[in-house]
Design a protein around this motif. Structure first.
Motif, PDB file in Angstrom:
ATOM      1  N   LEU A 161       0.828  -1.201   0.000  1.00 44.58           N
ATOM      2  CA  LEU A 161       0.000   0.000   0.000  1.00 44.58           C
ATOM      3  C   LEU A 161       0.864   1.253   0.000  1.00 44.58           C
ATOM      4  O   LEU A 161       0.643   2.184  -0.766  1.00 44.58           O
ATOM      5  CB  LEU A 161      -0.926  -0.003   1.227  1.00 44.58           C
TER       6      LEU A 161
ATOM      7  N   ASP B 272       2.852   2.215  -3.286  1.00 43.00           N
ATOM      8  CA  ASP B 272       2.059   2.577  -4.466  1.00 43.00           C
ATOM      9  C   ASP B 272       1.913   4.100  -4.562  1.00 43.00           C
ATOM     10  O   ASP B 272       1.336   4.722  -3.668  1.00 43.00           O
ATOM     11  CB  ASP B 272       0.680   1.917  -4.388  1.00 43.00           C
TER      12      ASP B 272
ATOM     13  N   HIS C 146       0.035   5.951  -6.407  1.00 44.34           N
ATOM     14  CA  HIS C 146      -1.356   6.422  -6.456  1.00 44.34           C
ATOM     15  C   HIS C 146      -1.948   6.510  -5.049  1.00 44.34           C
ATOM     16  O   HIS C 146      -2.619   7.486  -4.710  1.00 44.34           O
ATOM     17  CB  HIS C 146      -2.210   5.509  -7.333  1.00 44.34           C
ATOM     18  N   SER C 147      -1.718   5.494  -4.258  1.00 48.32           N
ATOM     19  CA  SER C 147      -2.261   5.477  -2.896  1.00 48.32           C
ATOM     20  C   SER C 147      -1.587   6.508  -1.996  1.00 48.32           C
ATOM     21  O   SER C 147      -2.168   6.938  -1.001  1.00 48.32           O
ATOM     22  CB  SER C 147      -2.109   4.080  -2.282  1.00 48.32           C
TER      23      SER C 147
ATOM     24  N   GLY D 206      -6.861  -1.780   2.452  1.00 46.99           N
ATOM     25  CA  GLY D 206      -6.242  -0.585   3.006  1.00 46.99           C
ATOM     26  C   GLY D 206      -6.457  -0.488   4.496  1.00 46.99           C
ATOM     27  O   GLY D 206      -6.612  -1.500   5.177  1.00 46.99           O
TER      28      GLY D 206
ATOM     29  N   ARG E 245      -6.474   5.111   4.061  1.00 48.85           N
ATOM     30  CA  ARG E 245      -5.641   4.954   2.861  1.00 48.85           C
ATOM     31  C   ARG E 245      -6.027   3.624   2.238  1.00 48.85           C
ATOM     32  O   ARG E 245      -6.074   2.608   2.929  1.00 48.85           O
ATOM     33  CB  ARG E 245      -4.148   4.975   3.213  1.00 48.85           C
ATOM     34  N   LEU E 246      -6.332   3.656   0.955  1.00 51.35           N
ATOM     35  CA  LEU E 246      -6.789   2.447   0.270  1.00 51.35           C
ATOM     36  C   LEU E 246      -5.956   2.163  -0.968  1.00 51.35           C
ATOM     37  O   LEU E 246      -5.452   3.084  -1.626  1.00 51.35           O
ATOM     38  CB  LEU E 246      -8.251   2.593  -0.173  1.00 51.35           C
ATOM     39  N   LEU E 247      -5.855   0.884  -1.277  1.00 53.08           N
ATOM     40  CA  LEU E 247      -5.257   0.475  -2.544  1.00 53.08           C
ATOM     41  C   LEU E 247      -6.127   0.996  -3.688  1.00 53.08           C
ATOM     42  O   LEU E 247      -7.351   1.105  -3.553  1.00 53.08           O
ATOM     43  CB  LEU E 247      -5.187  -1.048  -2.635  1.00 53.08           C
ATOM     44  N   ARG E 248      -5.513   1.272  -4.799  1.00 47.09           N
ATOM     45  CA  ARG E 248      -6.252   1.822  -5.939  1.00 47.09           C
ATOM     46  C   ARG E 248      -7.396   0.911  -6.376  1.00 47.09           C
ATOM     47  O   ARG E 248      -8.444   1.383  -6.810  1.00 47.09           O
ATOM     48  CB  ARG E 248      -5.286   2.080  -7.088  1.00 47.09           C
TER      49      ARG E 248
ATOM     50  N   TRP F 202     -10.683   1.990  -4.866  1.00 46.86           N
ATOM     51  CA  TRP F 202     -11.207   3.338  -5.083  1.00 46.86           C
ATOM     52  C   TRP F 202     -12.518   3.278  -5.853  1.00 46.86           C
ATOM     53  O   TRP F 202     -12.745   2.387  -6.673  1.00 46.86           O
ATOM     54  CB  TRP F 202     -10.216   4.182  -5.863  1.00 46.86           C
TER      55      TRP F 202
END
Length: 182
Positions: A26, A29, A31-32, A74, A96-99, A102
């Motif tokens: 996580l 990444d 993006h995250s 996440g 916070r989350l993995l893409r 989303w």
């Protein structure tokens, strides 16, 4: 503790040391980590997770591993901050989350569950949420959670990894959550 917490689609539980690979993925990444401005190495993630495990043990509240039926997505948390924080002693909610997670409403769903739990267990009047000015996704979650913007609480701090970081502050009020706001 009242963990794990369950929503219609998610399970929230305290992190364990065996969660490090997912936690590190996580934080590696881009993006995250867009709000943070940098990604973390595995060693930095390990240090962060170790701190979160200690905090959860000490305070009885902290980062929660969030999973859906396909596995880790996440984290969400309510964490205590002491008087040395720029806005003083308070509780903060974050996520916070993995893409891959989303756009599914997971952040709002997990944060809502964590807020309800925290207000019930902690007996506090408010919980703060903050994000970098460029994080439109987190601001959208804050709006869905009916948090109130408090620009007078905005702050800057120096993070050992990121350097200078600016936080814009929103507030969840206990009175708004007393009836189980969704």
């Amino acid at each position: 503790m009242t963990y794990p917490l369950h929503t219609s689609r998610l399970t929230l539980r305290p992190f364990k040391a065996i969660d490090l690979p997912a936690f590190a993925k996580l934080h590696a990444d881009a993006h995250s980590m867009v709000d943070y401005g940098v990604t973390l190495t595995e060693a930095e993630s390990m240090a962060k997770l170790s701190n979160y495990l200690d905090t959860t043990q000490r305070d009885g509240i902290g980062r929660l591993h969030v999973s859906d039926p396909d596995g880790f997505v996440g984290y969400v948390d309510v964490m205590a901050h002491d008087a040395s924080h720029p806005v003083g002693a308070h509780f903060e909610i974050g996520w916070r989350l993995l893409r891959r997670a989303w756009g599914k409403g997971y952040a709002s769903e997990a944060a809502s569950s964590a807020l309800k739990d925290a207000f019930q267990r902690l007996g506090v009047d408010r919980i703060l949420a903050y994000t970098a000015p460029n994080n439109a996704l987190s601001r959208a979650v804050m709006a869905r959670l009916h948090l109130h913007r408090h620009p007078e609480l905005d702050f800057d701090l120096v993070d050992p990894i990121v350097g200078r970081w600016s936080g814009q502050v929103w507030v969840a009020e206990a009175a708004d959550w007393a009836g189980g706001m969704e």
